[in-house]
Design an enzyme around this catalytic site. Structure first.
Site, PDB file in Angstrom:
ATOM      1  N   ASP A  50       0.874  -1.165   0.000  1.00  0.00           N
ATOM      2  CA  ASP A  50       0.000   0.000   0.000  1.00  0.00           C
ATOM      3  C   ASP A  50       0.922   1.230   0.000  1.00  0.00           C
ATOM      4  O   ASP A  50       2.122   1.117   0.276  1.00  0.00           O
ATOM      5  CB  ASP A  50      -0.865  -0.030   1.270  1.00  0.00           C
ATOM      6  CG  ASP A  50      -1.570   1.284   1.523  1.00  0.00           C
ATOM      7  OD1 ASP A  50      -2.202   1.809   0.586  1.00  0.00           O
ATOM      8  OD2 ASP A  50      -1.493   1.798   2.666  1.00  0.00           O
ATOM      9  N   HIS A  58      -8.770  19.158  -6.359  1.00  0.00           N
ATOM     10  CA  HIS A  58      -8.001  17.911  -6.260  1.00  0.00           C
ATOM     11  C   HIS A  58      -6.777  17.950  -7.175  1.00  0.00           C
ATOM     12  O   HIS A  58      -5.675  17.543  -6.776  1.00  0.00           O
ATOM     13  CB  HIS A  58      -8.909  16.725  -6.600  1.00  0.00           C
ATOM     14  CG  HIS A  58      -8.253  15.401  -6.373  1.00  0.00           C
ATOM     15  ND1 HIS A  58      -8.083  14.471  -7.359  1.00  0.00           N
ATOM     16  CD2 HIS A  58      -7.692  14.867  -5.256  1.00  0.00           C
ATOM     17  CE1 HIS A  58      -7.454  13.416  -6.865  1.00  0.00           C
ATOM     18  NE2 HIS A  58      -7.215  13.632  -5.590  1.00  0.00           N
ATOM     19  N   ASP A 118      -0.198   5.142   0.872  1.00  0.00           N
ATOM     20  CA  ASP A 118      -0.456   6.174   1.881  1.00  0.00           C
ATOM     21  C   ASP A 118      -0.513   5.578   3.281  1.00  0.00           C
ATOM     22  O   ASP A 118      -1.293   4.663   3.546  1.00  0.00           O
ATOM     23  CB  ASP A 118      -1.761   6.904   1.561  1.00  0.00           C
ATOM     24  CG  ASP A 118      -1.645   7.675   0.264  1.00  0.00           C
ATOM     25  OD1 ASP A 118      -0.801   8.575   0.198  1.00  0.00           O
ATOM     26  OD2 ASP A 118      -2.369   7.352  -0.692  1.00  0.00           O
ATOM     27  N   ASP A 133      -1.867  -0.224   6.217  1.00  0.00           N
ATOM     28  CA  ASP A 133      -1.930   0.465   7.514  1.00  0.00           C
ATOM     29  C   ASP A 133      -3.361   0.719   7.976  1.00  0.00           C
ATOM     30  O   ASP A 133      -3.554   1.115   9.122  1.00  0.00           O
ATOM     31  CB  ASP A 133      -1.194   1.810   7.452  1.00  0.00           C
ATOM     32  CG  ASP A 133      -1.935   2.788   6.569  1.00  0.00           C
ATOM     33  OD1 ASP A 133      -2.204   2.449   5.403  1.00  0.00           O
ATOM     34  OD2 ASP A 133      -2.271   3.891   7.051  1.00  0.00           O
ATOM     35  N   LYS A 170      -4.343  20.245  -5.552  1.00  0.00           N
ATOM     36  CA  LYS A 170      -3.782  19.555  -4.370  1.00  0.00           C
ATOM     37  C   LYS A 170      -2.683  18.591  -4.788  1.00  0.00           C
ATOM     38  O   LYS A 170      -1.627  18.516  -4.152  1.00  0.00           O
ATOM     39  CB  LYS A 170      -4.906  18.820  -3.628  1.00  0.00           C
ATOM     40  CG  LYS A 170      -4.479  18.092  -2.367  1.00  0.00           C
ATOM     41  CD  LYS A 170      -3.865  16.735  -2.552  1.00  0.00           C
ATOM     42  CE  LYS A 170      -4.839  15.649  -2.931  1.00  0.00           C
ATOM     43  NZ  LYS A 170      -4.159  14.311  -3.056  1.00  0.00           N
ATOM     44  N   GLU A 183     -13.195  12.294  -3.748  1.00  0.00           N
ATOM     45  CA  GLU A 183     -14.384  11.800  -3.047  1.00  0.00           C
ATOM     46  C   GLU A 183     -14.454  12.403  -1.641  1.00  0.00           C
ATOM     47  O   GLU A 183     -15.526  12.728  -1.131  1.00  0.00           O
ATOM     48  CB  GLU A 183     -14.336  10.269  -2.955  1.00  0.00           C
ATOM     49  CG  GLU A 183     -14.461   9.533  -4.282  1.00  0.00           C
ATOM     50  CD  GLU A 183     -13.152   9.384  -5.045  1.00  0.00           C
ATOM     51  OE1 GLU A 183     -12.160  10.081  -4.720  1.00  0.00           O
ATOM     52  OE2 GLU A 183     -13.111   8.572  -5.988  1.00  0.00           O
ATOM     53  N   GLY A 227     -10.048   8.197  -1.402  1.00  0.00           N
ATOM     54  CA  GLY A 227      -9.941   9.047  -2.588  1.00  0.00           C
ATOM     55  C   GLY A 227     -10.061  10.517  -2.218  1.00  0.00           C
ATOM     56  O   GLY A 227     -10.992  10.924  -1.524  1.00  0.00           O
ATOM     57  N   GLY A 228      -9.087  11.299  -2.675  1.00  0.00           N
ATOM     58  CA  GLY A 228      -9.052  12.718  -2.317  1.00  0.00           C
ATOM     59  C   GLY A 228     -10.236  13.511  -2.867  1.00  0.00           C
ATOM     60  O   GLY A 228     -10.825  14.346  -2.170  1.00  0.00           O
ATOM     61  N   THR A 230      -5.049   3.167  -3.949  1.00  0.00           N
ATOM     62  CA  THR A 230      -6.103   3.889  -4.657  1.00  0.00           C
ATOM     63  C   THR A 230      -5.833   5.398  -4.670  1.00  0.00           C
ATOM     64  O   THR A 230      -6.719   6.187  -4.951  1.00  0.00           O
ATOM     65  CB  THR A 230      -7.496   3.548  -4.100  1.00  0.00           C
ATOM     66  OG1 THR A 230      -7.452   3.472  -2.690  1.00  0.00           O
ATOM     67  CG2 THR A 230      -7.958   2.202  -4.642  1.00  0.00           C
TER      68      THR A 230
HETATM   69  C1  XBP Z   1      -5.311   6.429   0.174  1.00  0.00           C
HETATM   70  C2  XBP Z   1      -6.361   7.334  -0.310  1.00  0.00           C
HETATM   71  C3  XBP Z   1      -5.999   8.445  -1.189  1.00  0.00           C
HETATM   72  C4  XBP Z   1      -5.165   9.534  -0.539  1.00  0.00           C
HETATM   73  C5  XBP Z   1      -5.131  10.785  -1.369  1.00  0.00           C
HETATM   74  O1  XBP Z   1      -5.178   5.357  -0.711  1.00  0.00           O
HETATM   75  O2  XBP Z   1      -7.512   7.173   0.028  1.00  0.00           O
HETATM   76  O3  XBP Z   1      -7.196   9.006  -1.610  1.00  0.00           O
HETATM   77  O4  XBP Z   1      -5.717   9.897   0.703  1.00  0.00           O
HETATM   78  O5  XBP Z   1      -4.808  10.528  -2.674  1.00  0.00           O
HETATM   79  P1  XBP Z   1      -4.268   4.066  -0.364  1.00  0.00           P
HETATM   80  P2  XBP Z   1      -5.671  11.085  -3.892  1.00  0.00           P
HETATM   81  O6  XBP Z   1      -4.336   3.776   1.119  1.00  0.00           O
HETATM   82  O7  XBP Z   1      -4.900   2.987  -1.205  1.00  0.00           O
HETATM   83  O8  XBP Z   1      -2.861   4.349  -0.819  1.00  0.00           O
HETATM   84  O9  XBP Z   1      -5.941  12.518  -3.584  1.00  0.00           O
HETATM   85  O10 XBP Z   1      -4.809  10.892  -5.096  1.00  0.00           O
HETATM   86  O11 XBP Z   1      -6.938  10.276  -3.929  1.00  0.00           O
HETATM   87 MG    MG Z   2      -2.887   3.234   3.460  1.00  0.00          MG
END
Ligand code: XBP
Ligand code: MG
Length: 261
Positions: A10, A83, A12, A184, A86, A56, A53-54, A124
């Site tokens: 993963d 977005h 983030d 995580d 950002k 969303e 998703g940022g 994602t």
């Molecule tokens: C984490 C997410 C992402 C990030 C922001 O995904 O939900 O939306 O918070 O990125 P993962 P974006 O844990 O699958 O890595 O703004 O590009 O959505």
């Molecule tokens: Mg994560």
């Protein structure tokens, strides 16, 4: 005995504290640039992380702001613009060195390369964000480290939907039972477990106490052997970090542990 052939990362929260120190900060900078009096503090952003998703996440938060456009189409347009900006600001923060990899991540990646364990990314988040982070930390040839990189743009439904893992397994041609995902968050764990991929959880800032029910091991981070449940069973390799031997041992035990058990 199950052997480890592929490790799926993963991004983030797992590779780096991107949410607290990256995306959240960049969202706030974008709000300022757009003249919006919105600010996502650490606690509020933590609650918003229930939405994957940022873009969303922005849409989910808009009803709490009177400055948000009244109709859905205008909200969508604003969310897309915010977005996109950002993500540019996030890439700039990464380039400035504001977001280091979590301790132990680069070491485990190098160990995988040295021992021929394939790696993949299943996230994602947007591809540009992954590109910015991994280019900064692994170099211009970062893609060569991974057999495949599946991102938010590659799926219709984000985590906790398993689509990102389904897609990664298809591209890898991997048997899920010879694969381990490192995640995580409960959303990430749910996505991997839905397609039978065993999961290792490294706790991140935002999900330090989140309920995790289905993992082969749960611990504070890859840089320390203390605090893991079950205890690491591999050879300590003269270092205190968690290594491939430990992950192999957890996979071989293949017990699903709950933080509550
Ligand atoms: C984490 C997410 C992402 C990030 C922001 O995904 O939900 O939306 O918070 O990125 P993962 P974006 O844990 O699958 O890595 O703004 O590009 O959505
Ligand atoms: Mg994560």
């Amino acid at each position: 005995m199950q052997t480890l052939k592929t490790l799926i990362w993963d991004v983030d929260g797992t590779l780096a504290e991107t949410e607290r120190d990256g995306h959240r900060v960049a969202f706030n900078l974008a709000f300022q640039e757009f003249g919006l009096p919105w600010h996502w503090d650490e606690a509020w952003y933590g609650r918003l992380l229930r939405v994957s998703g940022g873009r969303e996440r922005l849409l989910a938060d808009m009803p709490t702001h009177r400055e948000a456009p009244p109709d859905a189409r205008m909200r969508e347009i604003l969310a897309r613009s915010l977005h996109a900006r950002k993500n540019e600001l996030y890439a700039a923060l990464v380039d400035d060195g504001a977001i280091p990899l979590r301790d132990g991540v680069a070491e485990l990646m190098r160990e995988c390369r040295d021992r021929g364990v394939r790696m993949a990314i299943a996230t994602t988040t947007s591809r540009g964000n992954v590109e910015a982070l991994l280019r900064r930390h692994l170099g211009a040839d970062w893609q060569e480290w991974f057999a495949t990189t599946v991102c938010g743009e590659d799926v219709r439904r984000k985590k906790p939907d398993p689509e990102v893992y389904e897609h990664a397994l298809r591209l890898l041609g991997s048997d899920p039972l010879h694969t381990v995902a490192i995640e995580d968050s409960p959303l990430g764990v749910a996505a991997a477990r839905a397609v039978d991929v065993p999961v290792l959880v490294t706790r991140s800032a935002y999900f330090a106490d989140a309920a995790i029910d289905e993992a082969i091991a749960i611990g504070p981070g890859l840089d320390e052997r203390a605090g893991w449940r079950p205890e690491p069973g591999g050879a300590p390799q003269g270092s205190r970090r968690v290594g491939l031997d430990d992950i192999e041992a957890w996979l071989a035990r293949s017990e699903v542990v709950s933080q509550f058990a």
